[in-house]
Design a protein around this motif. Structure first.
Motif: not given
Lengths: 116, 113
Positions: B17-20, B48-57, B59-66, B72-78
């Motif tokens: 996994d990786a986090v950017i 990502l538009l809204k504070g606190g938002e998380q989206k993706g699926h 394998k690849i997802s992202a979050s936006f802090n409040e 942050s972009l999350y890459l799982t089981a690369s």
């Protein structure tokens, strides 16, 4: 999503000459942008191509060096004028359907320019 | 103002996994994530538009802090296909700047078998 094509895909040019890069979008879009990307570097916005009016340039980029045209909603050109080796770079155009912060920007494949 | 990405480079084995991260000193209106493979155009991943938002699926997802200052972009089981340079783009609002993006310096991700 928009499909964007650019011509030429690459070119080698002599110092002092000019090159015009074409960008064609397969659907009408509101926003078109031109970026420069040095090898291994990030994308730097050159200007926003406005349809029917002069382009809006970013700091460090001027119209005399990078004249831009946008005659309609699907086509734009960027000219790199009086080129020097420092202009060697990848030039990309992008497009967004609407002028909005949530609108996706799609990129063309880029034009790889080498100036000798 | 250019957002700051970290790390500059990541080397992974398949399945790891990786986090950017993408940070700004000011609140961002939105964050756009792209992946670019060598010699190719940047490919859109997500916005990502809204504070606190998380989206993706899964394998690849992202979050936006409040505060909307970090994403942050999350890459799982690369997978090998994840290799490339990842860019975050910060959208601007207001006047003629509306909708244009300022990109971070990029994070080079390399996945080995």
């Amino acid at each position: 999503s928009a499909v964007i094509s650019q011509k030429p895909s690459r070119d080698i040019c002599q110092r002092g000459t000019s090159l015009t890069i074409q960008c064609q979008v397969d659907s009408q879009v509101t926003m078109m942008f031109w970026y420069r990307q040095q090898p291994g570097q990030s994308l730097t916005l050159i200007a926003t191509a406005n349809q029917g009016s002069e382009a809006t340039y970013e700091s460090g980029f001027v119209i005399d060096k990078f004249p831009i045209s946008r005659p309609n909603l699907t086509f734009s050109t960027l000219t790199v004028s009086n080129m020097s080796p420092e202009d060697s770079s990848i030039y990309l155009c992008s497009a967004a359907a609407r002028q909005a912060i949530q609108e996706t920007q799609y990129f063309g494949p880029g034009t790889r320019l080498l100036v000798l | 103002q250019q957002p700051v990405q970290s790390p500059q480079a990541v080397i992974l084995r398949e399945g790891e996994d990786a986090v950017i991260n993408c940070s700004s000193s000011k609140a961002l209106y939105s964050v756009h994530w792209y992946r670019q493979k060598h010699g190719e155009a940047p490919v859109f991943l997500m916005i990502l538009l809204k504070g606190g938002e998380q989206k993706g699926h899964e394998k690849i997802s992202a979050s936006f802090n409040e505060k909307k200052q970090q994403s942050s972009l999350y890459l799982t089981a690369s997978q090998l296909s994840y290799s490339g340079t990842y860019f975050c783009g910060a959208a601007h609002a207001g006047g003629t700047s509306y909708g244009k993006l300022t990109f971070g310096q990029g994070t080079i991700l390399t996945v080995h078998p």
